[in-house]
Design an enzyme around this catalytic site. Sequence first.
Site, PDB file in Angstrom:
ATOM      1  N   ASN A 140       0.866  -1.185   0.000  1.00  0.00           N
ATOM      2  CA  ASN A 140       0.000   0.000   0.000  1.00  0.00           C
ATOM      3  C   ASN A 140       0.902   1.235   0.000  1.00  0.00           C
ATOM      4  OD1 ASN A 140      -1.809   2.033   0.546  1.00  0.00           O
ATOM      5  ND2 ASN A 140      -2.325   1.337   2.616  1.00  0.00           N
TER       6      ASN A 140
ATOM      7  N   LYS B 142       0.124   4.266  -0.301  1.00  0.00           N
ATOM      8  CA  LYS B 142      -0.520   5.460   0.284  1.00  0.00           C
ATOM      9  C   LYS B 142      -0.252   6.684  -0.593  1.00  0.00           C
ATOM     10  CE  LYS B 142      -0.235   3.264   4.739  1.00  0.00           C
ATOM     11  NZ  LYS B 142      -0.183   3.375   6.190  1.00  0.00           N
TER      12      LYS B 142
ATOM     13  N   HIS C 224      -9.558   1.082   4.872  1.00  0.00           N
ATOM     14  CA  HIS C 224      -8.295   1.318   5.580  1.00  0.00           C
ATOM     15  C   HIS C 224      -8.544   2.283   6.737  1.00  0.00           C
ATOM     16  CE1 HIS C 224      -4.243   2.609   6.494  1.00  0.00           C
ATOM     17  NE2 HIS C 224      -3.834   1.513   5.890  1.00  0.00           N
TER      18      HIS C 224
ATOM     19  N   GLU D  16      -6.980   4.730   7.803  1.00  0.00           N
ATOM     20  CA  GLU D  16      -6.775   6.151   7.483  1.00  0.00           C
ATOM     21  C   GLU D  16      -7.998   6.722   6.775  1.00  0.00           C
ATOM     22  OE1 GLU D  16      -2.989   5.583   5.527  1.00  0.00           O
ATOM     23  OE2 GLU D  16      -2.109   5.058   7.462  1.00  0.00           O
TER      24      GLU D  16
ATOM     25  N   GLU E 208      -5.347  -4.805  10.595  1.00  0.00           N
ATOM     26  CA  GLU E 208      -4.332  -3.786  10.807  1.00  0.00           C
ATOM     27  C   GLU E 208      -4.634  -3.004  12.086  1.00  0.00           C
ATOM     28  OE1 GLU E 208      -2.368  -2.620   6.814  1.00  0.00           O
ATOM     29  OE2 GLU E 208      -4.162  -1.431   7.036  1.00  0.00           O
TER      30      GLU E 208
ATOM     31  N   GLY F 170       2.443   2.429  10.730  1.00  0.00           N
ATOM     32  CA  GLY F 170       3.396   3.525  10.551  1.00  0.00           C
ATOM     33  C   GLY F 170       4.078   3.958  11.842  1.00  0.00           C
TER      34      GLY F 170
ATOM     35  N   SER G 104       3.427  -1.937  10.428  1.00  0.00           N
ATOM     36  CA  SER G 104       4.875  -2.012  10.640  1.00  0.00           C
ATOM     37  C   SER G 104       5.441  -3.403  10.370  1.00  0.00           C
ATOM     38  CB  SER G 104       5.246  -1.513  12.044  1.00  0.00           C
ATOM     39  OG  SER G 104       4.814  -0.171  12.223  1.00  0.00           O
TER      40      SER G 104
HETATM   41  P1  PGA Z   1       2.798   0.379   7.649  1.00  0.00           P
HETATM   42  O1  PGA Z   1       1.333   0.550   7.003  1.00  0.00           O
HETATM   43  O2  PGA Z   1       3.358  -0.911   7.094  1.00  0.00           O
HETATM   44  O3  PGA Z   1       3.571   1.586   7.179  1.00  0.00           O
HETATM   45  O4  PGA Z   1       2.633   0.328   9.125  1.00  0.00           O
HETATM   46  C1  PGA Z   1       0.487  -0.541   6.790  1.00  0.00           C
HETATM   47  C2  PGA Z   1      -0.821  -0.069   6.215  1.00  0.00           C
HETATM   48  O5  PGA Z   1      -1.340   0.960   6.652  1.00  0.00           O
HETATM   49  O6  PGA Z   1      -1.381  -0.718   5.303  1.00  0.00           O
END
Ligand code: PGA
Length: 251
Positions: free
Chosen positions: A9, A11, A96, A98, A168, A174, A214
Amino acid sequence: MRKKIVAGNWKMNTLLQDGENLAKDIVKASEAVRDDVTLIIAPPFTHLHSVGMILEGSRILLSAQNCADMDKGAYTGEVSAGMLASAGCSHVILGHSERREYYGENSGTLVRKLRIALENGLSPVFCVGERLEEREAGRHFETVGRQLEEALFALTREQVEKVIIAYEPVWAIGTGKTATSGQAGEIHSFIRKKISEKYGQPTADGISILYGGSCKPSNAAELFSMPDIDGGLIGGASLKAADFIAIANCF
Ligand code: PGA
């Protein structure tokens, strides 16, 4: 046997040229990955068509990060599932955290998006996961259970069988803080049990459930060794071809 999947992803990262170069590097490096691992990348909307051309003839599948909850028409700024399919996407990430957190997506919106994606031949990568305060209050099973019941379970069995689920935990996205394999493994088993209660064991056994938050080359092998973890949805580490491919080599 359900699929092992590693999905990147991106983003809101990479300018077009950088994204194209990243896709080229991933295609090149992907030759070393085991044949039974499905690789998916989800670049920003503006990159989909040209990245799709780069992926042609490769084993890597193209995903979008979101789609509109309407079919077409006067919805300025939105991108429809049909447009994504016509640009070469086979998958779309939906729900997601976000999107839930910053753009107010709720289960009602997500039911419409899930249905519209499926009607247009896209396989949704449907994300669930609890916030830190929910984890600390011991309400993580309840939160994830509700996210499944309110959105995913509005689908028919035939539709659900086309969905990939990503667990997640918001506190791990992140942040560099990864769920332990024990924490992730028990939620993945819970998700599979919920699906089996609703749709039956054969359906539950066939659905891939990815871990995200992460996930990186140094922790992927341990996470992927858990029986109900079928791969990863990778954010930060998917922006470097070598790391993304190293994760795919962790099975
Ligand atoms: P990250 O994000 O690996 O940077 O923690 C995962 C995601 O949000 O899909």
